[in-house]
Motif scaffolding. Structure first.
Motif, PDB file in Angstrom:
ATOM      1  N   GLY A 389      99.466 104.617 -13.096  1.00 54.59           N
ATOM      2  CA  GLY A 389      98.867 103.284 -13.168  1.00 54.59           C
ATOM      3  C   GLY A 389      98.228 102.978 -14.512  1.00 54.59           C
ATOM      4  O   GLY A 389      98.607 103.530 -15.539  1.00 54.59           O
ATOM      5  N   VAL A 392      99.401  98.301 -19.365  1.00 51.57           N
ATOM      6  CA  VAL A 392     100.710  98.581 -19.973  1.00 51.57           C
ATOM      7  C   VAL A 392     100.593  99.600 -21.092  1.00 51.57           C
ATOM      8  O   VAL A 392     101.386 100.545 -21.172  1.00 51.57           O
ATOM      9  N   GLN A 395     100.207 102.918 -19.706  1.00 49.95           N
ATOM     10  CA  GLN A 395     101.443 103.365 -19.074  1.00 49.95           C
ATOM     11  C   GLN A 395     102.450 103.853 -20.117  1.00 49.95           C
ATOM     12  O   GLN A 395     103.042 104.924 -19.976  1.00 49.95           O
ATOM     13  N   LEU A 396     102.591 103.068 -21.194  1.00 46.98           N
ATOM     14  CA  LEU A 396     103.528 103.455 -22.254  1.00 46.98           C
ATOM     15  C   LEU A 396     103.144 104.819 -22.817  1.00 46.98           C
ATOM     16  O   LEU A 396     103.995 105.685 -23.022  1.00 46.98           O
ATOM     17  N   ARG A 399     103.448 107.777 -20.125  1.00 52.37           N
ATOM     18  CA  ARG A 399     104.842 108.102 -19.821  1.00 52.37           C
ATOM     19  C   ARG A 399     105.500 108.843 -20.974  1.00 52.37           C
ATOM     20  O   ARG A 399     106.278 109.761 -20.792  1.00 52.37           O
ATOM     21  N   ARG A 400     105.155 108.413 -22.174  1.00 49.86           N
ATOM     22  CA  ARG A 400     105.692 109.087 -23.351  1.00 49.86           C
ATOM     23  C   ARG A 400     105.246 110.561 -23.353  1.00 49.86           C
ATOM     24  O   ARG A 400     106.033 111.462 -23.596  1.00 49.86           O
ATOM     25  N   GLN A 402     104.309 112.261 -20.787  1.00 52.62           N
ATOM     26  CA  GLN A 402     104.906 112.973 -19.658  1.00 52.62           C
ATOM     27  C   GLN A 402     106.284 113.493 -20.021  1.00 52.62           C
ATOM     28  O   GLN A 402     106.685 114.567 -19.618  1.00 52.62           O
ATOM     29  N   LEU A 403     107.009 112.667 -20.799  1.00 55.25           N
ATOM     30  CA  LEU A 403     108.377 113.054 -21.124  1.00 55.25           C
ATOM     31  C   LEU A 403     108.406 114.194 -22.126  1.00 55.25           C
ATOM     32  O   LEU A 403     109.229 115.080 -22.025  1.00 55.25           O
ATOM     33  N   ARG A 681     111.580 104.863 -33.261  1.00 53.07           N
ATOM     34  CA  ARG A 681     111.538 103.867 -32.202  1.00 53.07           C
ATOM     35  C   ARG A 681     111.492 102.457 -32.750  1.00 53.07           C
ATOM     36  O   ARG A 681     111.107 101.535 -32.038  1.00 53.07           O
ATOM     37  N   LEU A 684     113.265  99.809 -30.646  1.00 51.80           N
ATOM     38  CA  LEU A 684     112.577  99.540 -29.388  1.00 51.80           C
ATOM     39  C   LEU A 684     111.323  98.700 -29.635  1.00 51.80           C
ATOM     40  O   LEU A 684     111.023  97.764 -28.891  1.00 51.80           O
TER      41      LEU A 684
ATOM     42  N   GLY B  99     119.616  99.942 -26.646  1.00 54.08           N
ATOM     43  CA  GLY B  99     118.332 100.456 -27.113  1.00 54.08           C
ATOM     44  C   GLY B  99     117.157  99.564 -26.820  1.00 54.08           C
ATOM     45  O   GLY B  99     116.233  99.467 -27.610  1.00 54.08           O
ATOM     46  N   GLU B 104     110.798 106.056 -21.735  1.00 56.06           N
ATOM     47  CA  GLU B 104     109.874 106.842 -20.904  1.00 56.06           C
ATOM     48  C   GLU B 104     109.640 106.193 -19.547  1.00 56.06           C
ATOM     49  O   GLU B 104     109.194 106.852 -18.620  1.00 56.06           O
ATOM     50  N   ARG B 122     100.306  95.562 -11.322  1.00 56.22           N
ATOM     51  CA  ARG B 122     101.444  96.464 -11.327  1.00 56.22           C
ATOM     52  C   ARG B 122     102.247  96.391 -10.038  1.00 56.22           C
ATOM     53  O   ARG B 122     103.472  96.271 -10.054  1.00 56.22           O
TER      54      ARG B 122
END
Lengths: 776, 233, 191
Positions: A389, A392, A395-396, A399-400, A402-403, A681, A684, B99, B104, B122
């Motif tokens: 949660g 944004v 979250q970004l 998650r980054r 986490q990967l 990136r 992106l 792209g 992620e 969310r």
């Protein structure tokens, strides 16, 4: 033979890749810069033994060999100028210039009376406008400079002055210079400090070098994939990668060597905490230098091969086996636990440590600190993996992480070692500090300087007070003359005669107010003061006192000088004077008791200085300076609330500076990693901008991405550091405490997060331009 | 083009005399363009002709060197960057060739992203995102990451993301450029059908005529000039 | 050499499908020519491998004369019919404009006619790219129709439409390519 040939061929190919094209050069240059920085630190560390040995040698070379039948009369005449200590020695060879005793190291001949030889730094200071007041004090004629061999460091302030006024009873020297003394066995606490300092400073450097070698890894992997496409096998690509790393590391050695030589010149010119050195002293010890020269390239290759372990370079691209193994805690805890096992038993029995124990302690500390770097990636992975949660940007970032949390955790592990080590040292220092610091009871608000003199009679004392009071910047002078008086009738043979004598102070009313709550006071008054502690002899009005006592309070044989305490003498309560002393006894004004009647008085003056005039103290020093003459022997003290804390505070500040430097180093590598990631990136980022993503959102996401691992790292570091600190304190029998010692270092870590984010923002802004959308 | 709905309606988004250079290379040299609500317009032309630059100018991503871009009567280039960003969040949607998905985030999180950027919570955002994934026939990969799905699925996720905030204008830059023809056809069918359902205008940049055939009319960009072919055919 | 080969290949199709009369009219617009010159110019541009039979020139010219699109400007003394010098009339120019400006119905082997149109446009100083754009619009109109039919239809419809769409797409690719190479083509034609 052929295997060796393949190695050589492919390493060479890697070296060529490292120098091919702009991208290749940039990467190699960055690596070289990073490795170079590390090499500079390592070479400096390798120079420490020689540096210390050289200082010892020169300090020994000028040591005074005192003996009662020496042929050179000497006097120690150190002084201080604006907080900088100045060493000084008065020389008076009995045979004059023809003496057979060779002068101290650094002198060609003895300075004659009225002449002096100064160190270059002192010479510069004396000739500069800021040294004008000092030049009044050291007013002998400069006839030369002390040679390097007679000075501890380039910035040392030292002088030798010739004189003919030292008397028969002066100290005498048979000669100068001795072999360097091997040094006393160092205190256990000190050994431990040195150990931890070495580990704390050098471990992050190792981590940093490892990071530097991995810079630009992703692009390198793609290039290796292209090699696979044209037929290279996995082992060949690894060797090529090793070659690339080797090129960077070798270049880094060159950069580091050059940087070291440059820095050496600079270090030879500066003075830190009164310590300075000569460039020629900063020489790496040969075995250590060879170790650095070999270890850096070898570890560069090893780190590269280790990093490629989890990467499958296929002809059509790079596959990171990121999720295949989850990090396991069990083996990662092994170093920390082993460290604890080694250190815990020492907590009780370290005092009389032998060499073996010391080595065990060192290994334990290294394991404990290194253990944090191993545990951190696991912790980051777990904590980040549990994050859900949030906005944004959060979250970004999560998650980054986490990967792939590996690179972030690696960069932070250097910080962790530095912070953990610095925290432990901080605690240790704070412990030493509280043990060695005493409240002096001095009150710098009431007076800032104390001047003590002995062997002055009352008149001379008044002269000294007048001279001091006349100095510009002296706001008030509280001068007092004190001695002893024995009640008449006391048994002169009694063992506790000294203890039965009363203190007698003669001073004006203003001064007496500083010594006791005297109320109204006029010249001619006498007060009988009782200290809070009590126990002193306090005469009663009408008592007859014998003033003919020596400075220890024992009556001079055959002499008697009687004085009657006036009937009007009032009893008052003593108060601590600004220097913290309490006078219980007789407090008399000069009209009531002539100070000249005290035969061996001690003279004290407490001065209140104009706080806006930093030269005032130096003028006072000049006023009481007797220089090469033998005589007054007046000394000047600054009043402080705490004593001995200053040095420790300096060491702590130094520690903080060192930790900050290390963190900056790590910060630099984090910035490079972040920028590299952003560059990869850019497309992106442009797409996200097209969607109307606020720049702030992406900026904050970079902040989180840096902050999360750093905060975790700092938390681990604070915990391990505090634990280690407590352990170290227990080992050297200090009371364990100071649990918040980590906060300054942690604050620096917070600043680092801000710095990395701030530095990343302009490139982020730049990369967020829509140009990234252009496919051409 | 008389059969087109709203042929007489005023333009929703119009550009006149656009000029834009990157360094010394001119990308646009006096391009004109107009699109009405609900219209699908293909922007065609050889590579390097300035198609993408035209799209970037129309969407307010890149300010033109000179010329005007008007959206609903408002001059885009005079708006501050923050307002243009807000406009893109609220009124525009984007699909690019490749792209564009955040690697992620899972697919449903990617689709929810534009909604979350406008401040929607969310849970609600991801519920709506899931509906759109369903509609574009990729509901099954909703918890996968972009790296784990095929190119065709990725483009559908991208289309879902572009339409999730009910945009007035959908900008699609070579949306099928990286796909084989079967996948490309399907993505185009879904894209155009969804746009027609929601009434979004579509600016479709493509060099493929089979993709352009999904449009109502085409505009050809050549040497930085746009030629509206409505009157020619 | 290479360009000549390419032109030769096209010429095979040209004889089958192109409008010889419009091509000859186009060649005349550059200036009056003798019948034999016309044949030679035609061969140079379109008929390397299969030269135009002179009789075809003669019969075409007769028909154009009859329709008033060309006129005989003069006759060399003592010559046969091949000595006639033809010139294009205003009506001929209008007819040529019509032909060049009218998009061809998209169909197989269309390139031959389009190629001839492009060359004639270039030879007569007209805007060849406008011609190609017009043709593209026409192609796209048909493709749009097919696409619409395809979306609404069953699998059989889709397959049939796709077949046509792929062919049209190939044509359009050729159009794009030709448009991109107009400058080079113009310089080769004029040398």
């Amino acid at each position: 033979m052929s295997a060796l040939g393949a190695w050589r061929r492919e390493l060479a190919m890697g070296v060529r890749f490292a120098c091919a094209g702009r991208a290749g050069w940039t990467r190699t240059a960055l690596t070289a810069l990073g490795v170079g920085l590390g090499v500079v630190v390592l070479l400096l560390a390798a120079s420490v033994p020689h540096l210390l040995a050289a200082r010892d040698t020169r300090e020994a070379a000028r040591a005074v060999m005192m003996s009662e039948d020496g042929q050179v009369r000497i006097g120690f005449a150190p002084t201080e100028y604006h907080g900088r200590p100045i060493g000084g020695l008065l020389l008076q060879p009995e045979a004059g210039a023809d003496t057979a005793v060779p002068p101290p190291a650094g002198l060609d001949s003895y300075p004659g009376p009225g002449e002096m030889v100064v160190s270059p730094a002192l010479g510069r200071l004396l000739d500069s406008p800021e040294g004008a007041l000092l030049a009044e004090r050291l007013d002998a004629e400069q006839v030369g400079t002390i040679g390097e061999e007679g000075l501890v460091g380039s910035g040392e302030l030292y002088y030798y002055a010739g004189t003919d006024r030292l008397g028969e009873d002066a100290n005498r020297a048979v000669g100068f210079g001795t072999d360097p003394w091997g040094g006393d066995a160092m205190d256990a606490a000190l050994v431990l400090l040195v150990l931890v300092v070495c580990v704390v400073l050098l471990m992050p450097v190792a981590v940093f070098i490892a990071t530097a070698v991995r810079l630009g890894g992703e692009r390198r992997d793609r290039r290796l994939a292209a090699l696979r496409l044209v037929g290279a096998d996995v082992r060949m690509t690894r060797r090529v990668a090793a070659g690339e790393a080797l090129a960077g590391a070798l270049l880094g050695l060159l950069v580091g060597g050059a940087g070291f030589l440059a820095l050496r010149q600079y270090l030879g010119r500066i003075t830190v905490w009164g310590a300075s050195t000569f460039p020629s002293d900063i020489v790496p010890s040969a075995p250590l230098a060879v170790l650095v020269l070999l270890a850096v390239p070898v570890s560069a290759v090893c780190v590269t091969l280790f990093a490629l372990r989890g990467v499958a370079i296929e002809p059509l691209g790079v596959v990171r086996q990121a999720r295949i193994r989850r990090r396991r805690l069990a083996w990662r805890l092994t170093p920390i636990l082993t460290g604890l096992v080694l250190l815990l038993p020492l907590a009780r029995s370290f005092r009389d440590a032998d060499d073996g124990t010391l080595i065990l302690a060192g290994i334990g500390i290294v394991l404990l600190l290194a253990g944090t770097t191993v545990v951190l990636p696991w912790l980051v992975e777990r904590v980040v993996g549990a994050m859900r949660g949030g906005p944004v940007s959060w979250q970004l970032a999560t998650r980054r992480l986490q990967l792939s949390s590996g690179p972030a955790a690696r960069a932070v592990s250097g910080i962790t070692v530095a912070v953990a080590g610095a925290t432990a040292l901080y605690m240790l220092f704070a412990g030493v500090n509280s043990q060695e610091t005493e409240e002096t009871g001095q009150d710098p608000d009431r007076a800032q300087v104390e001047v003590d003199a002995y062997e002055l009679d009352g008149t001379e004392a008044q002269g000294l007070f007048g001279k001091i009071d006349a100095q510009q910047g002296v706001a008030a002078t509280f001068g007092l003359v004190s001695g002893y008086a024995a009640p008449v009738g006391a048994d002169p043979g009694a063992a506790d005669l000294a203890e039965s004598s009363a203190v007698v102070v003669v001073a004006d009313c203003a001064t007496l107010r500083e010594l006791a709550r005297v109320g109204t006071c006029a010249d001619g008054d006498v007060f009988l003061s009782r200290s809070a502690a009590g126990g002193e002899v306090t005469p009663q009005p009408g008592d007859r006192l014998n003033l003919a006592l020596d400075y220890t309070g024992v009556p001079r044989p055959g002499a008697e000088d009687l004085w009657t305490v006036p009937a009007a003498a009032r009893e008052v309560t003593a108060r601590p004077d600004p220097s913290g002393m309490e006078y219980g006894g007789v407090l008399a004004t000069p009209a009531a008791l002539d100070p000249a009647r005290l035969p061996e008085p001690s003279t004290r003056a407490l001065l209140r200085l104009d706080p806006g005039d930093p030269d005032a103290l130096e003028r006072v020093r000049n006023a009481v300076w007797d220089g090469p003459a033998e005589g007054t022997d007046a000394s000047v003290w600054e009043l402080t609330t705490e004593q001995a804390s200053d040095d420790i505070r300096k060491v702590r500040r130094g520690l903080l500076i060192g930790a900050t430097g290390v963190m900056l180093l790590i910060g630099a590598s984090m910035i490079v990693t972040t920028l590299e990631q952003l560059r990869e990136r850019r497309r992106l980022l442009s797409v996200l901008v097209a969607f109307g993503t606020r720049r702030a959102t992406l900026g904050v996401s970079v902040l989180w991405q840096t902050a999360v691992p750093v905060v975790l790292g700092l938390a681990v570091a604070a915990a391990v550091g505090t634990g280690l600190g407590a352990l170290l304190m227990a080992m050297v029998d200090l009371p364990v405490g100071n649990w918040l010692a980590c906060w300054p270092v942690v604050a620096v870590g917070g600043g680092l997060i801000a710095l990395v984010t701030l530095v990343s923002l302009p490139p982020l802004w730049y990369l967020m331009r829509p140009d990234g959308l252009r496919t051409e | 083009m008389n059969e087109e709905p709203g042929a007489d309606a005023p333009a929703l988004l119009a550009a006149t005399e656009l000029h834009k250079s990157y360094g010394a290379t001119p990308a646009l040299a006096g391009a004109d363009f107009a699109i009405r609500a609900g219209e699908v317009v293909a922007v065609m032309g050889p590579s390097g002709s300035g198609k993408s630059t035209l799209l970037h100018c129309l969407a307010g991503i890149v300010p033109p060197d000179s010329g005007s871009v008007r959206y609903q009567g408002r001059e885009l280039s005079s708006l501050p960057d923050a307002e243009r960003s807000a406009l893109r969040r609220a009124d525009f949607g984007f699909v690019f060739q490749f792209g564009q998905l955040v690697p992620e985030l899972t697919c449903v999180e990617n689709v929810a992203l534009p909604l979350r950027l406008t401040g929607i919570a969310r849970r609600a955002a991801e519920a709506r995102a899931a509906e759109w994934l369903e509609r574009l026939e990729v509901a099954d990969v909703r918890h996968h990451r972009p790296g784990q799905i095929s190119g065709g699925q990725g483009q559908r996720v991208a289309v879902a993301r572009a339409l999730v905030n009910n945009p007035r204008v959908l900008f699609a830059d070579e949306p099928t450029g990286a796909l084989d023809s079967l996948n490309g056809e399907r993505v185009m069918q879904l894209l155009v059908a969804a746009a027609r359902d929601t009434g979004a205008a579509v600016v479709l940049v493509t060099h493929e005529s089979r993709v352009a055939a999904y449009s109502d009319r085409e505009v050809v960009v050549r040497d930085g000039r746009a030629r509206d072919m409505a009157g020619v055919a | 050499m290479h360009a000549d080969y390419a032109r030769g290949v096209y010429a095979a199709c040209i004889v089958l499908a192109m409008s010889i009369s419009h091509t000859l009219l186009g060649l005349l617009q550059a200036g009056p020519r003798h019948g034999y010159d016309l044949k030679r110019a035609f061969d140079a541009h379109f008929g390397q491998d299969r030269p135009l039979h002179y009789g075809q020139v003669y019969s075409t010219m007769s028909r154009l004369l009859k329709n008033g699109l060309v006129e005989v400007e003069g006759r060399e003394p003592g010559g046969g019919p091949e000595r006639k010098r033809y010139a294009i009339t205003d009506a001929g120019v209008t007819d040529l404009d019509d032909w060049l400006g009218r998009p061809e119905k998209p169909e197989p082997y269309l390139q031959s006619v389009l190629y001839a149109k492009v060359v004639i446009s270039l030879l007569t100083g007209r805007d060849a790219s406008a011609l190609l754009d017009t043709q593209r619009a026409e192609h796209l109109r048909l493709m749009r129709e097919l696409t619409r039919r395809k979306i609404g239809g069953d699998l059989a419809d889709q397959l049939v439409c796709d077949h046509a769409l792929f062919h049209l797409e190939a044509d359009l690719r050729w159009l794009e390519l030709t448009t991109a190479r107009l400058d080079r083509l113009a310089s080769e034609i004029h040398t």
